[in-house]
Design a protein around this motif. Structure first.
Motif, short mmCIF file in Angstrom:
data_model
loop_
_atom_site.label_atom_id
_atom_site.label_comp_id
_atom_site.label_asym_id
_atom_site.label_seq_id
_atom_site.Cartn_x
_atom_site.Cartn_y
_atom_site.Cartn_z
N ILE A 239 51.28 44.52 -26.72
CA ILE A 239 52.30 45.33 -26.04
C ILE A 239 52.72 44.56 -24.80
CG2 ILE A 239 52.90 47.58 -25.10
CD1 ILE A 239 51.96 47.74 -27.97
N ASP A 240 53.88 43.92 -24.87
CA ASP A 240 54.33 43.05 -23.79
C ASP A 240 54.53 43.84 -22.49
OD1 ASP A 240 54.34 40.72 -25.30
OD2 ASP A 240 56.39 41.06 -26.03
N GLY A 241 53.97 43.30 -21.41
CA GLY A 241 54.17 43.88 -20.09
C GLY A 241 53.34 45.10 -19.79
N ASP A 246 48.97 52.08 -18.81
CA ASP A 246 50.39 52.40 -18.98
C ASP A 246 50.56 53.29 -20.22
OD1 ASP A 246 50.97 50.90 -16.78
OD2 ASP A 246 51.93 49.25 -17.86
N ALA A 247 51.52 54.18 -20.14
CA ALA A 247 51.73 55.14 -21.22
C ALA A 247 51.97 54.46 -22.56
CB ALA A 247 52.91 56.06 -20.88
N GLY A 252 51.61 55.28 -26.66
CA GLY A 252 52.97 55.00 -27.10
C GLY A 252 53.10 54.93 -28.62
N PRO A 253 54.34 54.93 -29.12
CA PRO A 253 54.57 54.96 -30.57
C PRO A 253 53.99 53.76 -31.31
CG PRO A 253 56.62 54.53 -29.35
CD PRO A 253 55.61 54.95 -28.35
N ARG A 254 53.88 52.61 -30.64
CA ARG A 254 53.33 51.45 -31.33
C ARG A 254 51.83 51.60 -31.60
NH1 ARG A 254 55.03 45.76 -29.06
NH2 ARG A 254 53.97 45.18 -31.00
N ILE A 255 51.17 52.45 -30.83
CA ILE A 255 49.75 52.70 -31.07
C ILE A 255 49.60 53.50 -32.37
CG2 ILE A 255 47.62 53.62 -30.12
CD1 ILE A 255 48.90 51.31 -28.53
N THR A 256 50.39 54.54 -32.51
CA THR A 256 50.35 55.32 -33.75
C THR A 256 50.77 54.45 -34.93
OG1 THR A 256 50.82 57.38 -32.56
CG2 THR A 256 51.27 57.37 -34.92
N SER A 257 51.80 53.65 -34.75
CA SER A 257 52.26 52.78 -35.84
C SER A 257 51.18 51.79 -36.27
CB SER A 257 53.52 52.01 -35.41
OG SER A 257 54.60 52.89 -35.20
N ALA A 258 50.39 51.32 -35.31
CA ALA A 258 49.32 50.39 -35.66
C ALA A 258 48.32 51.04 -36.61
CB ALA A 258 48.60 49.91 -34.40
#
Length: 267
Positions: A239-241, A246-247, A252-258
């Motif tokens: 997750i860049d930056g 951080d939320a 965030g949606p990329r966590i669920t997508s993973a």
């Protein structure tokens, strides 16, 4: 004579500091919110029975999307309690997963105090609960956050799941602690070790390692080192930056997508 007195004072001071750190070190590792959070209407409060006789409260979320037939066992980080993980838990439930959010001993109104051995027992109790609910290990994904990544990895070495997702894992607790206390002999002082990189070398299940490129709590190179040591197939998500809390990295949606992408690969 004066030189010897100075040296003696220095020696006594060092010994006193080391003694205090030895006795109080867990207060520098675990930061529980001890208050018992009220369960929201969409959450079922359940009890986990540990092998050493504790009864722990945890939250269970049934799938609100099309049921995939998988459960996620969530082992949180070292701060807060289960209430702080509800956003991610709901997102996973909306993706069709049953979600069990463990709260460790000493957290969220639970009895006891956290230790490495105790947290391992708590995670085993969570897995036992899911097993009694009908989820065999091949239908469970472990999701560990930061310190919880160490807990999830240890459980995976004992009881291999369908897959393992580690968010911001460190190499071991001493390596993480040395970043924040570079002036102390952290490795010599620690009682709780959480040797993630060493343990994951025995874990052969599909694994996802997620980290933020701007993580100031767990340096990104430590998370990459964990991914490099995994014995099974590994996917790395950066997750860049994003910093540690951080939320986008927290829920965030990329966590669920993973997690859902891992399930797609499992078939």
């Amino acid at each position: 004579m004066r030189t010897w007195r100075v040296l003696l004072v220095v020696l006594v001071t060092v010994v006193a500091v080391v003694a205090v750190l030895w006795l109080a070190q867990r207060r520098l590792i675990y930061f529980p919110d001890r208050a018992a959070p009220a369960a929201p209407p969409d959450v079922r409060e359940v009890a986990l029975e540990t092998a050493d006789g504790l009864r722990l409260s945890a939250w269970l979320l049934p799938p609100t999307g099309a049921d995939r037939g998988y459960a996620v066992l969530m082992t949180p980080g070292n701060a807060g309690n289960r209430a702080g993980r509800i956003v991610l838990a709901r997102s996973l439930a909306a993706a069709g997963l049953t979600v069990l959010v463990v709260d460790y001993r000493g957290y969220g109104g639970n009895p006891g105090g956290p230790t490495e051995e105790g947290l391992a027992l708590d995670a085993r109790a969570g897995l036992a609960y899911l097993s009694a609910a009908g989820f065999v290990p091949g239908r469970v994904v472990y999701f560990g956050e930061s310190l919880g990544a160490a807990v999830a990895t240890g459980l995976a070495a004992e009881h291999p799941p369908a897959g393992l997702v580690l968010r911001s894992p460190f190499v071991d607790l001493a390596a993480a602690g040395q970043v924040h206390y570079p002036f102390l002999p952290v490795r010599l002082l620690l009682r709780d070790r959480f040797a993630v990189a060493e343990t994951i070398a025995r874990v052969r299940v599909p694994t996802v390692v997620i980290y933020g490129s701007a993580d100031a709590t767990v340096p990104p190179d430590q998370s990459r080192a964990v991914a490099d040591r995994a014995a099974g197939p590994v996917t790395v998500v950066v997750i860049d930056g994003a910093d540690h809390n951080d939320a986008e990295l927290f829920h965030g949606p990329r966590i669920t997508s993973a997690v859902t992408d891992l399930l797609h690969r499992l078939g």
